[in-house]
Design an enzyme around this catalytic site. Structure first.
Site, PDB file in Angstrom:
ATOM      1  N   HIS A 147      -7.876  -0.610  79.012  1.00  0.00           N
ATOM      2  CA  HIS A 147      -7.241   0.291  79.943  1.00  0.00           C
ATOM      3  C   HIS A 147      -5.938  -0.464  80.423  1.00  0.00           C
ATOM      4  O   HIS A 147      -4.964  -0.085  80.445  1.00  0.00           O
ATOM      5  CB  HIS A 147      -7.987   0.719  81.027  1.00  0.00           C
ATOM      6  CG  HIS A 147      -8.932  -0.374  81.777  1.00  0.00           C
ATOM      7  ND1 HIS A 147      -9.692  -1.236  81.051  1.00  0.00           N
ATOM      8  CD2 HIS A 147      -8.920  -0.393  83.143  1.00  0.00           C
ATOM      9  CE1 HIS A 147     -10.380  -2.068  81.960  1.00  0.00           C
ATOM     10  NE2 HIS A 147      -9.982  -1.546  83.201  1.00  0.00           N
ATOM     11  N   ARG A 148      -6.149  -1.866  80.812  1.00  0.00           N
ATOM     12  CA  ARG A 148      -5.101  -2.706  81.364  1.00  0.00           C
ATOM     13  C   ARG A 148      -4.066  -3.021  80.086  1.00  0.00           C
ATOM     14  O   ARG A 148      -2.746  -2.981  80.379  1.00  0.00           O
ATOM     15  CB  ARG A 148      -5.552  -3.909  81.776  1.00  0.00           C
ATOM     16  CG  ARG A 148      -5.009  -4.566  82.998  1.00  0.00           C
ATOM     17  CD  ARG A 148      -5.735  -5.343  83.900  1.00  0.00           C
ATOM     18  NE  ARG A 148      -6.792  -4.793  84.482  1.00  0.00           N
ATOM     19  CZ  ARG A 148      -7.991  -4.852  84.325  1.00  0.00           C
ATOM     20  NH1 ARG A 148      -8.561  -5.739  83.272  1.00  0.00           N
ATOM     21  NH2 ARG A 148      -8.914  -4.169  85.141  1.00  0.00           N
ATOM     22  N   ASP A 173      -4.526  -1.606  90.054  1.00  0.00           N
ATOM     23  CA  ASP A 173      -5.606  -0.746  90.568  1.00  0.00           C
ATOM     24  C   ASP A 173      -6.471  -0.191  89.514  1.00  0.00           C
ATOM     25  O   ASP A 173      -5.539   0.607  88.758  1.00  0.00           O
ATOM     26  CB  ASP A 173      -5.068   0.135  91.668  1.00  0.00           C
ATOM     27  CG  ASP A 173      -6.322   0.503  92.629  1.00  0.00           C
ATOM     28  OD1 ASP A 173      -6.741  -0.780  93.293  1.00  0.00           O
ATOM     29  OD2 ASP A 173      -6.826   1.486  92.719  1.00  0.00           O
ATOM     30  N   SER A 174      -7.530  -0.528  89.206  1.00  0.00           N
ATOM     31  CA  SER A 174      -8.302   0.121  88.274  1.00  0.00           C
ATOM     32  C   SER A 174      -9.716   0.488  88.700  1.00  0.00           C
ATOM     33  O   SER A 174     -10.129   0.336  89.768  1.00  0.00           O
ATOM     34  CB  SER A 174      -8.539  -0.955  87.102  1.00  0.00           C
ATOM     35  OG  SER A 174      -8.859  -2.121  87.837  1.00  0.00           O
ATOM     36  N   PHE A 199     -16.269  -8.702  83.324  1.00  0.00           N
ATOM     37  CA  PHE A 199     -16.508  -8.639  84.810  1.00  0.00           C
ATOM     38  C   PHE A 199     -16.592  -7.404  85.091  1.00  0.00           C
ATOM     39  O   PHE A 199     -16.766  -6.553  84.450  1.00  0.00           O
ATOM     40  CB  PHE A 199     -15.308  -9.500  85.719  1.00  0.00           C
ATOM     41  CG  PHE A 199     -14.181  -8.476  85.522  1.00  0.00           C
ATOM     42  CD1 PHE A 199     -12.969  -8.420  84.341  1.00  0.00           C
ATOM     43  CD2 PHE A 199     -13.822  -7.680  86.447  1.00  0.00           C
ATOM     44  CE1 PHE A 199     -11.885  -7.844  84.243  1.00  0.00           C
ATOM     45  CE2 PHE A 199     -12.488  -6.662  86.248  1.00  0.00           C
ATOM     46  CZ  PHE A 199     -11.613  -6.951  85.122  1.00  0.00           C
ATOM     47  N   ASN A 207      -8.883 -10.606  92.373  1.00  0.00           N
ATOM     48  CA  ASN A 207     -10.024 -10.592  91.143  1.00  0.00           C
ATOM     49  C   ASN A 207     -10.001 -11.500  90.047  1.00  0.00           C
ATOM     50  O   ASN A 207      -8.796 -11.079  89.192  1.00  0.00           O
ATOM     51  CB  ASN A 207      -9.933  -9.219  90.653  1.00  0.00           C
ATOM     52  CG  ASN A 207     -11.046  -8.735  89.741  1.00  0.00           C
ATOM     53  OD1 ASN A 207     -11.406  -9.553  88.866  1.00  0.00           O
ATOM     54  ND2 ASN A 207     -11.667  -7.512  90.015  1.00  0.00           N
TER      55      ASN A 207
HETATM   56  P1  IMP Z   1      -9.763  -2.858  92.246  1.00  0.00           P
HETATM   57  O1  IMP Z   1      -8.700  -2.078  91.602  1.00  0.00           O
HETATM   58  O2  IMP Z   1      -9.642  -3.958  92.977  1.00  0.00           O
HETATM   59  O3  IMP Z   1      -9.882  -1.751  93.270  1.00  0.00           O
HETATM   60  O4  IMP Z   1     -11.173  -2.778  91.845  1.00  0.00           O
HETATM   61  C1  IMP Z   1     -11.708  -2.114  90.442  1.00  0.00           C
HETATM   62  C2  IMP Z   1     -13.081  -2.401  90.078  1.00  0.00           C
HETATM   63  O5  IMP Z   1     -12.916  -1.592  88.810  1.00  0.00           O
HETATM   64  C3  IMP Z   1     -13.152  -3.764  89.569  1.00  0.00           C
HETATM   65  O6  IMP Z   1     -13.770  -4.621  90.713  1.00  0.00           O
HETATM   66  C4  IMP Z   1     -14.228  -3.713  88.642  1.00  0.00           C
HETATM   67  O7  IMP Z   1     -15.625  -3.509  89.061  1.00  0.00           O
HETATM   68  C5  IMP Z   1     -13.633  -2.202  87.934  1.00  0.00           C
HETATM   69  N1  IMP Z   1     -13.112  -2.500  86.750  1.00  0.00           N
HETATM   70  C6  IMP Z   1     -11.733  -2.521  86.751  1.00  0.00           C
HETATM   71  N2  IMP Z   1     -11.143  -2.829  85.487  1.00  0.00           N
HETATM   72  C7  IMP Z   1     -12.475  -3.493  84.801  1.00  0.00           C
HETATM   73  C8  IMP Z   1     -12.743  -4.043  83.584  1.00  0.00           C
HETATM   74  O8  IMP Z   1     -11.744  -4.394  82.817  1.00  0.00           O
HETATM   75  N3  IMP Z   1     -13.826  -4.224  83.290  1.00  0.00           N
HETATM   76  C9  IMP Z   1     -15.028  -4.043  84.129  1.00  0.00           C
HETATM   77  N4  IMP Z   1     -14.813  -3.428  85.353  1.00  0.00           N
HETATM   78  C10 IMP Z   1     -13.613  -3.093  85.590  1.00  0.00           C
END
Ligand code: IMP
Length: 199
Positions: A186-187, A75-76, A158, A16
């Site tokens: 959050h990160r 992972d978020s 994003f 990402n």
């Molecule tokens: P994964 O952690 O790759 O499974 O995806 C997490 C998803 O959460 C991302 O594709 C975003 O859609 C959303 N997400 C996570 N962090 C953020 C952020 O800081 N801003 C906006 N969307 C987020």
């Protein structure tokens, strides 16, 4: 026992681009060279766990094994209170393939309208996992609380950034200067915990 991260290369186990940018902003000032899974051409493992920590570990383990270097993953996701915490660990999947986050934001908005939700609160969650090639693992979780707005505003972030206003703010994360978002996200919260323990 907690293990310190020495200065040097850290593989960011994510495909990402938004996350890579944010992880570089966070870790490079601490003297680490962040190289992403995209730059290294690493495959993207399937996220089969039902928790943020479980999926973060899948990604970091795969990158540490493939490169022989310490790997970091995030992972978020977005947890919407009125939807019982959905989309949660499934946040990315809600955007479909190829990923369309406008569609995903609209899906959340439509569900909130269907149940006539008065409560528009939500939180972003980030779980950071660091895995060393010898199998040592460390995990940290961060969060930021806020409110969902509609229509989406701003193009700086994003994912769900254009519909998320953090508590105490008026701009969405999509409108906010990236440095400001990266200091309160959050990160960043998970990173503060990681930094206190590992750096
Ligand atoms: P994964 O952690 O790759 O499974 O995806 C997490 C998803 O959460 C991302 O594709 C975003 O859609 C959303 N997400 C996570 N962090 C953020 C952020 O800081 N801003 C906006 N969307 C987020």
């Amino acid at each position: 026992m907690t293990r310190k991260l020495g200065k040097g290369r850290l593989v960011a186990a994510t495909h990402n681009k938004g996350k890579v940018r944010e992880l570089k902003d966070l870790f490079e000032p601490a003297g680490l060279e962040v190289v992403s899974a995209i730059e290294l051409g690493l495959p993207e493992p399937e996220e089969t766990e039902q928790t943020f920590a479980g999926n973060a570990l899948i990604k970091a383990r795969a990158a540490a094994e493939a490169t022989g270097q310490p790997a970091l993953s995030d992972d978020s996701g977005l947890e919407v209170t009125a939807l019982g915490g959905m989309p949660g660990v499934h946040t990315a999947i809600w955007a479909g393939e190829p990923r369309d986050f406008y569609k995903a934001m609209e899906k959340v908005e439509n569900l909130l309208r269907e149940i006539d939700a008065k409560d528009r609160s939500a939180r972003f969650v980030s779980t950071l996992a660091v895995v060393w090639p010898d199998g040592h693992e460390e995990v940290f979780e961060g969060e930021v609380h806020g409110t969902l707005v509609w229509p989406p505003r701003g193009e700086k972030g994003f994912g769900f950034d254009p519909v998320f206003v953090a508590d105490g703010e008026t701009e969405t994360f999509g409108e906010m200067d990236p440095a400001k978002k990266h200091a309160m996200s959050h990160r960043a919260d998970a990173f503060r915990k990681l930094k206190a323990a590992l750096l």
